[in-house]
Design a protein around this motif. Structure first.
Motif, mmCIF file in Angstrom:
data_model
loop_
_atom_site.group_PDB
_atom_site.id
_atom_site.type_symbol
_atom_site.label_atom_id
_atom_site.label_comp_id
_atom_site.label_asym_id
_atom_site.label_seq_id
_atom_site.Cartn_x
_atom_site.Cartn_y
_atom_site.Cartn_z
ATOM 1 N N ARG A 287 0.846 -1.187 0.000
ATOM 2 C CA ARG A 287 0.000 0.000 0.000
ATOM 3 C C ARG A 287 0.883 1.239 0.000
ATOM 4 N N ARG A 569 -8.568 -10.160 4.748
ATOM 5 C CA ARG A 569 -8.549 -8.723 4.502
ATOM 6 C C ARG A 569 -7.819 -7.983 5.620
ATOM 7 N N LYS A 573 -4.282 -5.774 5.381
ATOM 8 C CA LYS A 573 -4.174 -4.405 5.880
ATOM 9 C C LYS A 573 -3.107 -4.289 6.956
ATOM 10 N N ARG A 578 -1.991 -3.821 -0.316
ATOM 11 C CA ARG A 578 -3.213 -3.326 -0.942
ATOM 12 C C ARG A 578 -4.266 -4.432 -0.952
ATOM 13 N N THR A 579 -5.506 -4.035 -0.818
ATOM 14 C CA THR A 579 -6.607 -5.003 -0.754
ATOM 15 C C THR A 579 -7.547 -4.920 -1.950
ATOM 16 N N GLU A 580 -7.284 -4.005 -2.909
ATOM 17 C CA GLU A 580 -8.228 -3.841 -4.020
ATOM 18 C C GLU A 580 -8.345 -5.124 -4.849
ATOM 19 N N GLU A 581 -7.207 -5.730 -5.171
ATOM 20 C CA GLU A 581 -7.251 -6.952 -5.969
ATOM 21 C C GLU A 581 -7.935 -8.087 -5.206
ATOM 22 N N GLU A 583 -10.338 -7.690 -2.984
ATOM 23 C CA GLU A 583 -11.773 -7.419 -3.048
ATOM 24 C C GLU A 583 -12.347 -7.809 -4.406
ATOM 25 N N GLN A 584 -11.578 -7.579 -5.459
ATOM 26 C CA GLN A 584 -12.049 -7.965 -6.786
ATOM 27 C C GLN A 584 -12.243 -9.469 -6.884
ATOM 28 N N TYR A 587 -15.442 -10.513 -4.921
ATOM 29 C CA TYR A 587 -16.701 -10.220 -5.595
ATOM 30 C C TYR A 587 -16.915 -11.102 -6.815
ATOM 31 N N GLN A 597 -12.824 -1.976 -10.755
ATOM 32 C CA GLN A 597 -12.301 -0.823 -10.041
ATOM 33 C C GLN A 597 -12.347 0.423 -10.921
ATOM 34 N N ASP A 598 -11.855 0.324 -12.132
ATOM 35 C CA ASP A 598 -11.921 1.438 -13.074
ATOM 36 C C ASP A 598 -11.984 0.867 -14.471
#
Length: 633
Positions: A287, A569, A573, A578-581, A583-584, A587, A597-598
């Protein structure tokens, strides 16, 4: 020999398996075969069942059956000798005094018949009654086992139904044969043609033996295994002797150990039917650091595997007073040990919450780490602790010499847990095992979790299993026991009805017991070390869950998986990743939905029948947009 108490000694599953050895002779013999005859095999992991009381009751029923078999054998020998004596006297009267009569002459006369002795029956009384008993036993066996054997073998329902029909047809034919000869037997006997009462006395003697045998079994069920007596009753002991002392200690150690040996073809023996497994892999990326961040450095100093020393006891809270410090920061790279240490508190909190707020079965959630070890080590083979773990953990005797331990001893298990959690090996594996014994241990949900963190990667593996309820005929014991005690008239009539069948069953059981006794120990020393081959709990289970049981098992699995996700998760942290990947991935794997994400350009479709197309923009006119996304569903 008294039985040691185990955490599963008083469960409903243990009670019903003890009941099963009274109701199913095949299951009882399998229990004795696996636990006593195959002493080179460790027992399967305890999954809500203590097998020592089951073995104790199986041996007790075997002793009752052996006594009944000896009594039945005496009755049958007496019945046959009575026939021989009657025909011998008949030949002596026919041939005159001084005639040289041999046993072969009597045998010829037995199967030629004698109108004065058997009213024209083609067989002597004993042989005819034996045919009736065999036919009745075969009819019952064919009716009961026609389709159940096919279903237990995993054959499709049409095949099982066909087997049911074939079994019913064979059973009907056997019943017809038995009733025909039984009617002939009673007609000749009650018609007054029998010169002596022995053709009636011996069947009555067999009925008395059956009466005693059934009464003894029903007494044991009420004394030890009824719903109101089992929680407090002291179960029957194992027989005395060094063999059973060693067996008791081995089984107790193996059931309490957080380790099992496994076979490659069936590593998760006894856990039931596997559900949809869940796994993903992601790259561990740091992060972005903020001013005053006291967390880990951006660049890892190792391969990401760690050694479990940074956060083996969980993550520590930040103690700095400066602003911008991230909470729950942990030193060092993320390891499997630290990831599991973050998942365990999530599950503990779930269990405590369920215990405070209601009667949800999650209040009894069991959480532990479990080692699966490849086979090849004998259950009683002594190992040096230092050869598996830290040499400093080797135990010593009073004289200071190192002492060898078996693979199931606590020191060995602790060494495996300590070393294997972060090694990612192919043979030795450590899982976080989460277990829920629902519906009074009738439905067992087990979720196995394994984490890998080598090479700056995080790999999470989650495998759920569901073990179905115990067989219906075992669970029917309570309705049966509630009707006891019964009147002597009803018991006598039942004994008369069951005497032919039980006579055959006790004879077969006695022969099997005698064979096992004579062959026990002949080749024990030559047997190679083995692994658990049979789970008695799974052997007595069915795969059919009720609608409510299936709903509950699904809920337990999803709830546990959600707690696992939260734990991972938090671990990411805490170690500054980083946790974005992550979370992807979560889901995407949750219900088939998609997390984005974008996005620049392209098209997205949702729904089971959705479709999407992306059209490149035309160069003219200049005011046209760069992309044109259309979505339909």
């Amino acid at each position: 020999m008294s039985l040691p108490e185990h955490r599963y000694s008083r469960t409903e599953a243990t009670r019903l398996l003890c009941v099963g050895v009274y109701q199913d002779a095949g299951f009882r013999r399998r229990v004795i075969k696996e636990l006593l005859d195959h002493r080179e095999r460790p027992v399967a992991p305890a999954n809500g069942v203590d097998v020592l009381p089951v073995l104790s009751h199986a041996l007790r029923v075997n002793r009752l059956e052996a006594r009944a078999a000896w009594l039945m054998l005496g009755a049958w020998v007496g019945f046959y000798l009575s026939d021989v004596m009657m025909f011998w006297d008949s030949l002596a009267d026919r041939w005159g005094d001084g005639a040289d009569i041999h046993y072969s002459d009597v045998q010829t006369a037995l199967f030629q018949g004698d109108d004065r002795l058997t009213d024209g029956l083609p067989l002597p009384w004993s042989v005819l009654y034996a045919l009736v008993a065999l036919a009745l036993w075969f009819a019952r066996a064919a009716g009961e086992r026609g389709g159940s054997a096919a279903r237990s073998a995993g054959l499709p329902d049409p095949v099982a139904k066909a087997a049911d029909g074939a079994g019913s047809l064979i059973s009907f034919a056997a019943w017809g044969f038995a009733l025909f000869y039984w009617g002939w037997y009673l007609k000749a006997l009650l018609g007054g043609h029998a010169q002596t009462p022995y053709p009636l006395l011996f069947p009555l003697a067999m009925a008395l033996i059956v009466w005693w045998y059934q009464t003894a079994q029903r007494t044991d069920l009420c004394r030890w295994l009824a719903r109101w007596t089992f929680p407090t009753a002291t179960q029957p002991d194992l027989p005395p002797g060094p063999l059973f002392e060693v067996l008791r200690d081995d089984v107790r150690r193996e059931q309490e150990a957080a380790l099992t040996l496994y076979d490659e073809d069936s590593p998760f023996l006894g856990l039931g039917e596997q559900g949809a497994s869940w796994s993903f892999a992601m790259e561990l990326r740091r992060r972005p650091r903020t001013p005053g961040d006291t967390g880990p450095e951006d660049a890892d100093t190792g391969d990401g595997s760690g050694n479990g020393n940074g956060s083996s006891g969980g993550s520590s809270s930040g103690s700095g007073s400066g602003k911008g410090v991230l909470p729950r920061q942990a030193a060092g790279p993320l390891s499997a040990e630290s990831a599991l240490a973050m998942i365990e508190p999530q599950l503990t909190t779930l269990r405590e919450s369920a215990g405070r707020t209601g009667k949800d079965r999650l209040r009894d959630l069991e959480i532990d780490r479990f080692v699966y070890l490849p086979g090849g080590v004998a259950r009683d083979e002594e190992l040096e602790v230092g050869g598996v773990g830290d040499p400093s953990t080797a135990l010593t005797r009073g004289d200071g010499h190192r002492r060898g331990l078996t693979v199931y001893d606590p020191a060995q298990v602790a060494a495996h847990l300590r070393e294997a959690v972060d090694e990612g090996g192919e043979g030795r594996r450590v899982f976080l095992r989460i277990r829920v014994g629902a519906w009074h241990e009738q439905v067992v949900v087990t979720v196995l979790v394994r984490v890998h963190t080598q090479g700056r990667m995080l790999v999470l593996e989650v495998v759920p299993y569901v073990l179905g309820p115990i067989r219906k005929e075992f669970r029917a014991v309570d309705a049966f026991v509630d009707k006891l005690p019964e009147t002597w008239v009803r018991a006598a009539l039942r004994a008369l009805r069951d005497a032919p069948v039980i006579g055959v069953e006790s004879g077969l059981g006695g022969f099997t017991t005698l064979r096992s006794t004579l062959t026990a120990g002949w080749s024990d020393d030559d047997r190679l070390p083995d692994v658990p081959r049979v789970s008695l709990r799974a052997l007595a289970s069915t795969s059919r869950l009720s609608a409510f049981q299936r709903m509950d098992s699904t809920r337990y699995v999803k709830t546990i998986q959600e707690r696992i996700v939260n734990g991972v998760r938090e671990a990411l942290k805490a170690h500054g990743y980083r946790t974005e990947e992550f979370e992807q991935h979560v889901y995407q794997l949750s219900g088939g939905s998609v997390f984005i994400q974008d996005m620049s350009g392209g098209a997205v479709a949702t729904g089971s029948h959705g479709s999407a197309a992306h059209h490149a923009a035309a160069p003219h006119p200049p005011t046209a947009p760069a992309t044109n996304a259309s979505t339909t569903s």
